[in-house]
Design an enzyme around this catalytic site. Structure first.
Site, PDB file in Angstrom:
ATOM      1  CG  HIS A  44      34.345  42.927  42.997  1.00 61.07           C
ATOM      2  ND1 HIS A  44      35.531  42.591  43.608  1.00 61.07           N
ATOM      3  CD2 HIS A  44      33.365  42.417  43.782  1.00 61.07           C
ATOM      4  CE1 HIS A  44      35.279  41.917  44.719  1.00 61.07           C
ATOM      5  NE2 HIS A  44      33.976  41.788  44.848  1.00 61.07           N
ATOM      6  CG  ASP A 102      34.654  38.792  47.579  1.00 59.73           C
ATOM      7  OD1 ASP A 102      34.051  39.383  46.664  1.00 59.73           O
ATOM      8  OD2 ASP A 102      34.894  39.308  48.691  1.00 59.73           O
ATOM      9  CD  GLU A 140      32.871  44.897  46.185  1.00 59.21           C
ATOM     10  OE1 GLU A 140      31.863  44.750  46.909  1.00 59.21           O
ATOM     11  OE2 GLU A 140      33.988  44.407  46.468  1.00 59.21           O
ATOM     12  CD  GLU A 141      37.080  43.064  48.082  1.00 60.99           C
ATOM     13  OE1 GLU A 141      36.671  43.508  49.178  1.00 60.99           O
ATOM     14  OE2 GLU A 141      36.859  41.903  47.701  1.00 60.99           O
TER      15      GLU A 141
END
Length: 346
Positions: free
Chosen positions: A69, A185, A219-220
């Protein structure tokens, strides 16, 4: 050269702001890079970048999907205070002290950009004891603009308002083998997948199953991979960050393979395939359980995609803060994924 390529890709991605909901800069970068390499990427309605790495009509219903992502944590303007500070709300989950005194950029809905800093409302230790005792929450913190403003009207005249996006300065550094940056991330994994795609194209591999990559944009907030998948997928491997914590075996020099996270266990056989591949090539890796975690593969499962699913990534320390990993972990992840897909070469 793979190491330099991976680190260059990660730097390019990290330095392009992409808080959840405002990922266009990274989307554009990925589309352009994959076209340069020789692929034909496309996007679904929500902005996910999908790349057919290898397709053959004879390989129907046995596809492999590798996902990462590109959306990150961030903030959004909630309102403007009377004295000109910005009241904000979070994009994704992170402790607010992780963002304290971070430089930020504000992106307005009509394309303007401004700079500022995220800090306590009363940040001076010489004025009171407030900085030592204040809770780090949205009532006690604000974004202060690098503009001469003294009222909400001054801010509104600049064109800033509710719904504008706020991105943290990534502060990317490459030091003695360590990569330090916000948003590793999951831009570390995205860089690894880009490098893998480049290697596959250079070697002109042909496979006995179809292979795709997908780079998601939400995604988060939990629904990145919930829709828009290519047809015929059988296996999905989410390539995301590996958790580094006291009771886990992973560190930021290792590859981490997740057996279970908060969404439940990952597919037994596909996870074992990754574990056995890691053992066979001799990389430094660990199998761990992530207690506070969900991946794009989790989102796909809850959206009723009938896949085997797995989760792997390089160890990332200080997750959702100023994150760190080592080039050894990146190269281990690259080797694992490259060796895994090469099993399916014709």
């Amino acid at each position: 050269m793979e190491k330099e390529t991976i680190i260059s890709y990660i730097k390019d991605l990290c330095t392009r702001p992409s808080p959840t909901g405002f990922t266009k800069k990274c989307e554009k970068y990925l589309m352009e890079e994959f076209k340069k390499i020789g692929y034909k990427p496309y996007q679904n309605n929500k902005g996910n970048v999908i790349v057919p790495i290898y397709e053959n009509e004879n390989n129907k219903n046995d596809g492999l999907l590798l996902s990462a992502h590109i959306d990150t944590l961030g903030l959004m303007v909630r309102s403007i205070k009377e004295e000109g500070g910005l009241q904000v709300t979070n994009l994704g989950g992170f402790p607010l002290n992780y963002g304290e005194f971070e430089n930020v950029k504000i992106f307005t809905r009509d394309g303007k950009e401004f700079e500022g800093v995220f800090r306590l409302n009363e940040p001076s230790v010489h004025g009171s004891d407030t900085p030592r005792v204040s809770k780090r929450n949205f009532d006690e913190m604000e974004v202060v603009l690098d503009e001469i403003v003294e009222s909400d009207e001054d801010v509104e005249k600049l064109g800033i308002g509710a719904g504008d996006f706020v991105a943290f300065d990534p502060r990317f550094r490459y030091s003695n083998g360590f990569i330090k940056s916000r948003h590793l991330d999951d831009k570390a994994s995205s860089g690894v997948l880009l490098a893998l795609a480049k290697e596959i194209k250079k070697e002109n591999f042909k496979f006995n199953r179809n292979i795709y990559m997908m780079f998601t944009t939400y995604e988060e907030v939990g629904h990145g991979a919930s829709s828009g998948h290519p047809d015929g997928i059988k296996d999905m491997i989410a390539v995301d960050m590996g958790v580094v914590y006291d009771d886990l075996k992973t560190n930021d020099r290792m590859v981490s393979i997740c057996a279970k996270d908060s969404s439940g266990p990952y597919n037994f056989d596909l996870t074992n395939d990754l574990i056995n591949t890691a053992k066979n090539i001799g990389i430094d890796f660990a199998v761990d359980i992530y207690p506070f975690y969900g991946s794009d593969a989790s989102a796909a499962m809850t959206s009723f995609y009938d896949y085997r699913h797995a989760l792997v990534g390089c160890g990332i320390s200080a997750s959702h803060g100023y994150e760190r990993c080592h080039e050894k972990a990146l190269m281990g992840l690259f080797s694992l994924l490259k060796t895994y897909v090469e099993k399916y070469k014709n």
